[in-house]
Design an enzyme around this catalytic site. Structure first.
Site, mmCIF file in Angstrom:
data_model
loop_
_atom_site.group_PDB
_atom_site.id
_atom_site.type_symbol
_atom_site.label_atom_id
_atom_site.label_comp_id
_atom_site.label_asym_id
_atom_site.label_seq_id
_atom_site.Cartn_x
_atom_site.Cartn_y
_atom_site.Cartn_z
ATOM 1 N N SER A 118 0.818 -1.213 0.000
ATOM 2 C CA SER A 118 0.000 0.000 0.000
ATOM 3 C C SER A 118 0.849 1.259 0.000
ATOM 4 C CB SER A 118 -0.935 -0.012 1.201
ATOM 5 O OG SER A 118 -0.265 -0.463 2.342
ATOM 6 N N HIS A 139 -2.344 -2.593 -6.592
ATOM 7 C CA HIS A 139 -2.819 -2.253 -5.244
ATOM 8 C C HIS A 139 -4.347 -2.219 -5.182
ATOM 9 C CE1 HIS A 139 -3.166 0.957 -1.893
ATOM 10 N NE2 HIS A 139 -3.210 -0.255 -1.382
ATOM 11 N N GLU A 151 -4.884 0.403 -8.056
ATOM 12 C CA GLU A 151 -3.799 1.281 -8.513
ATOM 13 C C GLU A 151 -2.744 0.417 -9.191
ATOM 14 O OE1 GLU A 151 -2.843 5.100 -5.790
ATOM 15 O OE2 GLU A 151 -2.899 3.223 -4.669
ATOM 16 N N ASN A 189 -3.023 6.322 -0.765
ATOM 17 C CA ASN A 189 -2.634 6.522 0.638
ATOM 18 C C ASN A 189 -1.921 7.835 0.893
ATOM 19 O OD1 ASN A 189 -3.817 4.357 1.990
ATOM 20 N ND2 ASN A 189 -2.354 2.970 1.017
HETATM 21 N N1 CAA Z 1 -18.278 -8.889 0.735
HETATM 22 C C1 CAA Z 1 -19.583 -8.862 0.437
HETATM 23 N N2 CAA Z 1 -20.453 -7.990 0.994
HETATM 24 C C2 CAA Z 1 -19.951 -7.114 1.918
HETATM 25 C C3 CAA Z 1 -18.580 -7.091 2.277
HETATM 26 C C4 CAA Z 1 -17.725 -8.038 1.643
HETATM 27 N N3 CAA Z 1 -16.422 -8.100 1.893
HETATM 28 N N4 CAA Z 1 -18.393 -6.101 3.198
HETATM 29 C C5 CAA Z 1 -19.592 -5.532 3.402
HETATM 30 N N5 CAA Z 1 -20.532 -6.138 2.639
HETATM 31 C C6 CAA Z 1 -21.941 -5.849 2.558
HETATM 32 C C7 CAA Z 1 -22.563 -5.806 3.927
HETATM 33 O O1 CAA Z 1 -22.844 -7.111 4.395
HETATM 34 C C8 CAA Z 1 -23.833 -5.023 3.658
HETATM 35 O O2 CAA Z 1 -24.825 -5.865 3.122
HETATM 36 P P1 CAA Z 1 -26.372 -5.636 3.520
HETATM 37 O O3 CAA Z 1 -26.707 -4.256 3.054
HETATM 38 O O4 CAA Z 1 -27.070 -6.694 2.738
HETATM 39 O O5 CAA Z 1 -26.443 -5.812 4.996
HETATM 40 C C9 CAA Z 1 -23.394 -4.056 2.548
HETATM 41 O O6 CAA Z 1 -22.154 -4.554 2.027
HETATM 42 C C10 CAA Z 1 -23.187 -2.673 3.070
HETATM 43 O O7 CAA Z 1 -22.331 -2.760 4.190
HETATM 44 P P2 CAA Z 1 -22.578 -1.985 5.520
HETATM 45 O O8 CAA Z 1 -24.044 -1.836 5.774
HETATM 46 O O9 CAA Z 1 -21.744 -2.629 6.576
HETATM 47 O O10 CAA Z 1 -21.943 -0.569 5.339
HETATM 48 P P3 CAA Z 1 -21.819 0.416 4.114
HETATM 49 O O11 CAA Z 1 -23.089 0.647 3.417
HETATM 50 O O12 CAA Z 1 -21.091 1.573 4.688
HETATM 51 O O13 CAA Z 1 -20.842 -0.286 3.047
HETATM 52 C C11 CAA Z 1 -18.501 -0.284 2.587
HETATM 53 C C12 CAA Z 1 -19.653 -0.843 3.430
HETATM 54 C C13 CAA Z 1 -18.624 -0.753 1.138
HETATM 55 C C14 CAA Z 1 -17.221 -0.826 3.200
HETATM 56 C C15 CAA Z 1 -18.556 1.274 2.599
HETATM 57 O O14 CAA Z 1 -18.680 1.736 3.923
HETATM 58 C C16 CAA Z 1 -17.351 1.904 2.006
HETATM 59 O O15 CAA Z 1 -17.214 2.009 0.796
HETATM 60 N N6 CAA Z 1 -16.413 2.365 2.868
HETATM 61 C C17 CAA Z 1 -15.178 2.952 2.465
HETATM 62 C C18 CAA Z 1 -14.190 1.874 2.140
HETATM 63 C C19 CAA Z 1 -12.872 2.419 1.707
HETATM 64 O O16 CAA Z 1 -12.610 3.608 1.712
HETATM 65 N N7 CAA Z 1 -11.956 1.525 1.330
HETATM 66 C C20 CAA Z 1 -10.638 1.857 0.950
HETATM 67 C C21 CAA Z 1 -9.747 1.733 2.128
HETATM 68 S S1 CAA Z 1 -8.106 2.175 1.742
HETATM 69 C C22 CAA Z 1 -7.414 0.777 1.182
HETATM 70 O O17 CAA Z 1 -7.947 -0.277 1.183
HETATM 71 C C23 CAA Z 1 -6.053 0.935 0.669
HETATM 72 C C24 CAA Z 1 -4.970 0.749 1.624
HETATM 73 O O18 CAA Z 1 -3.879 0.527 1.159
HETATM 74 C C25 CAA Z 1 -5.100 0.902 3.079
#
Ligand code: CAA
Length: 282
Positions: A118, A139, A151, A189
Site C-alpha cells: 500500500s 494495489h 492502482e 494513501n
Molecule cells: N463482501 C460482500 N459484501 C460485503 C462485504 C464483503 N467483503 N463487506 C460488506 N458487505 C456488505 C454488507 O454485508 C452489507 O450488506 P447488507 O446491506 O445486505 O447488509 C453491505 O455490504 C453494506 O455494508 P454496511 O451496511 O456494513 O456498510 P456500508 O453501506 O457503509 O458499506 C462499505 C460498506 C462498502 C465498506 C462502505 O462503507 C465503504 O465504501 N467504505 C469505504 C471503504 C474504503 O474507503 N476503502 C478503501 C480503504 S483504503 C485501502 O484499502 C487501501 C490501503 O492501502 C489501506
C-alpha cells in the site's frame, strides 16, 4: 503468456479478498499463507462474502464452483505452477524481501510478479528479484470484493509489456485500473492516510468525540464511513505503517504519525481484526 493460474501469497484481509475476486473472474488460484488459522479464516470470510454477493445477484455462479478454483496451501512451492504472482504479505520490507526472493528462486523468469503493497517503493521491492522488468504494483482496496479501484504502479525498471498485461488482468478481474507513479503511498494513501491521521489528532486533542468526528465526515462530506471507522476497517497497524513510510519517504513533519495512533497499536487495539480500535467489535 496467457494468465490462467494466479499465485497469491498472504491470506489476510487483502490476500483473501483478492483470491475471491480472481476465482470469481474464472482464474485458478493458489492462496498461500504460513498460518493454518489464517487460511481457515480466509475460507470462512470468502464463503460469507460470496453468500452475500450471490444473494444480491452480483455473482451468478454457484459458491462451490468459485471456491473449487481456490487451492489453499501452507507450502510456497505449490505456487511454482502460477502464471502470475500477487504478493500480499504483511506490510514490512524485510518480510516482503524474504517472500519475493523465495518466489524468485521458485518461478521461471517469464512469470510476472506483482505486489499489493500500500505504500512501499515498487522499485525497491522489484530490486529484491532477478526480474525487475516483470515486476509492478497492483494495489487493491479494502474490502476487495466491493471496491472497484486498483492502482497500477510501475517501478523504475517495469517494462511496458508487463504494465499492459497486468492492466488487462485487473480489467478481467472486474476492476478499474488507475496508474500512479512510484512515490510513497502512491495516490490513494498519499491522500487518505493524512486525512485519517488528522482525524486521530482531532480526537487526541479533544476537538470532537469518535462519533462526532465520524458523523461530520459522513453527513458533512458524504463519505460512506467516517475516518476512524475506516481506520478500524483498514487496521490501525497498517495505518501506522503507511504513515511511517510517508514520513520517512518525504521527511516532511506533516506526515508524522499521531501519537495516539502509535499508542493504540502498542496496546493491541488494531481495529476490527482485534475486536477493538476506535470502536468495539464483538
Ligand atoms: N463482501 C460482500 N459484501 C460485503 C462485504 C464483503 N467483503 N463487506 C460488506 N458487505 C456488505 C454488507 O454485508 C452489507 O450488506 P447488507 O446491506 O445486505 O447488509 C453491505 O455490504 C453494506 O455494508 P454496511 O451496511 O456494513 O456498510 P456500508 O453501506 O457503509 O458499506 C462499505 C460498506 C462498502 C465498506 C462502505 O462503507 C465503504 O465504501 N467504505 C469505504 C471503504 C474504503 O474507503 N476503502 C478503501 C480503504 S483504503 C485501502 O484499502 C487501501 C490501503 O492501502 C489501506
Amino acid at each position: 503468456m496467457a494468465i490462467k493460474k494466479i499465485g497469491i501469497v498472504g491470506a489476510g484481509t487483502m490476500g483473501s479478498g483478492i483470491a475471491q475476486v480472481a476465482a470469481t473472474a474464472g482464474f485458478d488460484v493458489f492462496l498461500q499463507d504460513i498460518s493454518q488459522d489464517q487460511l481457515d479464516r480466509a475460507v470462512h470470510v470468502i464463503g460469507k462474502s460470496l453468500d452475500k454477493l450471490i444473494e444480491k445477484g452480483k455473482v451468478s455462479e454457484a459458491k462451490d464452483t468459485i471456491l473449487s478454483r481456490i487451492k489453499m496451501t501452507k507450502d510456497l512451492t505449490v505456487l511454482k505452477e502460477s502464471d502470475l504472482i500477487i504478493e500480499a504479505v504483511f506490510e514490512n520490507v524485510d518480510v516482503k524481501k524474504q517472500v519475493l526472493q523465495a518466489l524468485d528462486n521458485l518461478l521461471p523468469s517469464e512469470v510476472i510478479f506483482t505486489t499489493n503493497t500500500s505504500s512501499i517503493s515498487i522499485t525497491k521491492l522489484a530490486a529484491f528479484t532477478s526480474r525487475p522488468d516483470r515486476f509492478m504494483g497492483l494495489h487493491f482496496m479494502n474490502p476487495v470484493p466491493l471496491m472497484t479501484l486498483v492502482e497500477l504502479i510501475k517501478g523504475l525498471q517495469t517494462s511496458s509489456e508487463t504494465f499492459v498485461q497486468v492492466k488487462e488482468l485487473a480489467e478481467k478481474m472486474g476492476k478499474v485500473p488507475v496508474e500512479a507513479n512510484d512515490f510513497p503511498g502512491f495516490i490513494s494513501n498519499r491522500i487518505l492516510m493524512p486525512m485519517i491521521n488528522e482525524a486521530i489528532f482531532a480526537l487526541m486533542e479533544g476537538v470532537g468525540t469518535v462519533e462526532a468526528i465520524d458523523t461530520v465526515m459522513k453527513l458533512g462530506m458524504n463519505h460512506p464511513m467516517g475516518p476512524l471507522a475506516l481506520a478500524d476497517l483498514i487496521g490501525l497497524d497498517v495505518c501506522l505503517n503507511i504513515m511511517e513510510v510517508l514520513y520517512e519517504g518525504f521527511r516532511d513533519p506533516k506526515y508524522r504519525p499521531c501519537p495516539l495512533l502509535r499508542k493504540m497499536v502498542e496496546a493491541g487495539y488494531l481495529g476490527r481484526k482485534s475486536g477493538r480500535g476506535f470502536y468495539k467489535y464483538s
